[in-house]
Design a protein around this motif. Sequence first.
Motif, PDB file in Angstrom:
ATOM      1  N   ASP A 166      -6.768   0.644   3.421  1.00  0.00           N
ATOM      2  CA  ASP A 166      -5.519   1.158   2.850  1.00  0.00           C
ATOM      3  C   ASP A 166      -4.576   1.521   3.993  1.00  0.00           C
ATOM      4  OD1 ASP A 166      -3.510   2.998   1.816  1.00  0.00           O
ATOM      5  OD2 ASP A 166      -4.709   3.042  -0.026  1.00  0.00           O
ATOM      6  N   PHE A 167      -3.450   0.820   4.084  1.00  0.00           N
ATOM      7  CA  PHE A 167      -2.529   1.012   5.201  1.00  0.00           C
ATOM      8  C   PHE A 167      -1.943   2.421   5.205  1.00  0.00           C
ATOM      9  CE2 PHE A 167      -1.224  -3.328   6.972  1.00  0.00           C
ATOM     10  CZ  PHE A 167      -2.442  -3.900   6.624  1.00  0.00           C
ATOM     11  N   ALA A 168      -1.631   2.953   4.033  1.00  0.00           N
ATOM     12  CA  ALA A 168      -1.011   4.278   3.958  1.00  0.00           C
ATOM     13  C   ALA A 168      -2.007   5.380   4.289  1.00  0.00           C
ATOM     14  CB  ALA A 168      -0.417   4.497   2.564  1.00  0.00           C
ATOM     15  N   ALA A 169      -3.260   5.233   3.860  1.00  0.00           N
ATOM     16  CA  ALA A 169      -4.260   6.287   4.045  1.00  0.00           C
ATOM     17  C   ALA A 169      -4.881   6.269   5.436  1.00  0.00           C
ATOM     18  CB  ALA A 169      -5.357   6.148   2.988  1.00  0.00           C
ATOM     19  N   ASP A 196       0.817  -1.216   0.000  1.00  0.00           N
ATOM     20  CA  ASP A 196       0.000   0.000   0.000  1.00  0.00           C
ATOM     21  C   ASP A 196       0.854   1.270   0.000  1.00  0.00           C
ATOM     22  OD1 ASP A 196      -2.314  -1.445  -0.037  1.00  0.00           O
ATOM     23  OD2 ASP A 196      -2.771  -1.242   2.087  1.00  0.00           O
ATOM     24  N   HIS A 197       2.172   1.084  -0.220  1.00  0.00           N
ATOM     25  CA  HIS A 197       3.121   2.207  -0.282  1.00  0.00           C
ATOM     26  C   HIS A 197       3.225   2.949   1.050  1.00  0.00           C
ATOM     27  CE1 HIS A 197       3.238   1.489  -4.577  1.00  0.00           C
ATOM     28  NE2 HIS A 197       1.914   1.602  -4.628  1.00  0.00           N
ATOM     29  N   ALA A 199      -0.620  -9.124  -1.300  1.00  0.00           N
ATOM     30  CA  ALA A 199      -0.082  -8.998   0.052  1.00  0.00           C
ATOM     31  C   ALA A 199      -1.198  -9.087   1.086  1.00  0.00           C
ATOM     32  CB  ALA A 199       0.667  -7.673   0.183  1.00  0.00           C
ATOM     33  N   HIS A 200      -2.364  -8.514   0.749  1.00  0.00           N
ATOM     34  CA  HIS A 200      -3.492  -8.596   1.669  1.00  0.00           C
ATOM     35  C   HIS A 200      -4.052 -10.016   1.751  1.00  0.00           C
ATOM     36  CE1 HIS A 200      -3.268  -4.250   0.928  1.00  0.00           C
ATOM     37  NE2 HIS A 200      -3.849  -4.116   2.115  1.00  0.00           N
ATOM     38  N   VAL A 250      -6.480   3.379  11.870  1.00  0.00           N
ATOM     39  CA  VAL A 250      -7.469   2.294  11.777  1.00  0.00           C
ATOM     40  C   VAL A 250      -6.763   0.949  11.686  1.00  0.00           C
ATOM     41  CG1 VAL A 250      -9.305   1.295  10.351  1.00  0.00           C
ATOM     42  CG2 VAL A 250      -9.216   3.770  10.717  1.00  0.00           C
ATOM     43  N   VAL A 251      -5.721   0.911  10.874  1.00  0.00           N
ATOM     44  CA  VAL A 251      -4.962  -0.330  10.712  1.00  0.00           C
ATOM     45  C   VAL A 251      -4.312  -0.735  12.039  1.00  0.00           C
ATOM     46  CG1 VAL A 251      -2.966  -1.352   9.575  1.00  0.00           C
ATOM     47  CG2 VAL A 251      -4.552   0.027   8.259  1.00  0.00           C
ATOM     48  N   ALA A 252      -3.799   0.241  12.781  1.00  0.00           N
ATOM     49  CA  ALA A 252      -3.155  -0.058  14.064  1.00  0.00           C
ATOM     50  C   ALA A 252      -4.153  -0.660  15.044  1.00  0.00           C
ATOM     51  CB  ALA A 252      -2.536   1.217  14.640  1.00  0.00           C
ATOM     52  N   VAL A 253      -5.356  -0.092  15.096  1.00  0.00           N
ATOM     53  CA  VAL A 253      -6.393  -0.626  15.988  1.00  0.00           C
ATOM     54  C   VAL A 253      -6.762  -2.049  15.583  1.00  0.00           C
ATOM     55  CG1 VAL A 253      -8.793  -0.379  16.718  1.00  0.00           C
ATOM     56  CG2 VAL A 253      -7.313   1.632  16.597  1.00  0.00           C
ATOM     57  N   LEU A 254      -6.929  -2.277  14.293  1.00  0.00           N
ATOM     58  CA  LEU A 254      -7.297  -3.616  13.823  1.00  0.00           C
ATOM     59  C   LEU A 254      -6.202  -4.639  14.121  1.00  0.00           C
ATOM     60  CD1 LEU A 254      -8.951  -2.732  10.392  1.00  0.00           C
ATOM     61  CD2 LEU A 254     -10.101  -3.581  12.447  1.00  0.00           C
TER      62      LEU A 254
END
Length: 397
Positions: A106-109, A50-51, A176-177, A113-117
């Motif tokens: 989207d990890f970059a955007a 996700d850059h 990757a996902h 949210v990604v950290a919580v998940l």
Amino acid sequence: MLTSASTRPPATGRSILRTPNVAPLLAGTLVGRLPSSMAPLGLLLAARADHASTALGAILAALYALAGAVGQPLLGRAVDRTSLAVVAPAAAAVSGAAFTALTVVDFAAQPLVVAVLAAVAGLATPPLEAGLRAMWTRLVDPRDHHRVFALDSASQELVFVAGPLLATAMCQLASAHGALAACAVTTVAGTAAVAVRRPARVRSAARPVHWLGPLRSRGLLVLLTAALFFGVTLGSFPVLALGVADRHHEGWLAGLLPAALSLGSLIGGTAWARLRQPWPTGKALLAVGVGYACAFVALLMPEPPWLAVTASILPGLFLAPWLACAFLTCDALAPSGTATEAAAWLISVIGLGQAAGAAAAGQLSAFGHTTTAAVPLLGAALAAATLGAGRRRLSLT
């Protein structure tokens, strides 16, 4: 004519696996635990795809691991008060949902949210490993406890070999996902395979439990301290392997040295399971701990690649026996009604030691090979010293 327990020949690994429920429970647990070795790499690969920065991927992997270390004792206590079949599926549903959500974010955007998940996925990791190790003493004859724990400890190397390979394969074949989607699938599938077995559905007898749970046992605190130092050796070893690879300009050594350690563990665990009359568990743990520390001495010396690989096998020979003895000792020291939580604490503390070992070795790697190699040696030596100093608490005398 029936053979009495006293004259029955000792079981073999094959006969233990033929014991009702043993093989299905072990297989299901191994599948359900695959995310523990897949997710860190999967998070790194997804962040890169996700850059996003590699630093974000590393933070997510650390969050997942630390959240798991926090969640396991809490879920273990819940299992002790209900049953594994009640707690594990609920946890798997939450963890699986978090992994599924990670595949579409989207990890970059959306880094927060990604950290919580990632943290939720780790926190809700089903307590399959702790639950299984609490069940072994109920499923297997007492004479064969050391064998089943040794087989269990040796077989877990399959998780750490197969997990990264599966994550990489999913990345290459799908995306990757896709590795994170595989984490969701294996979490739910492995947990379901365990939860449907009858031993997992046995409900614990209702009894008042001290708020400290198993931590009120001073002997267990000694064991957990030793396990923290033991974890340092596991966490620092990949950093050591990377340093050896850089020094010889042979990138393949970074993966081969940990693989050699795992091979040694498989050999050592298999050999330990074949012993007919081992020492009492506490004394065996101290002896194995001393051997584990001594085996790291060979890695202090600069050596050609082939010798580094060979030297990496040596501590592995004591790795699975150390874990087998530690979990047997943990089960013996745990106050009544806290066996699963005690095993979960042991697992969590080893994980915390791994994080500390990786960080320490990473910081010291700039000072050269000998300094980096001293980290796992020091961790193993401190683990053995802790066991020796606390031998009375562990009933080693």
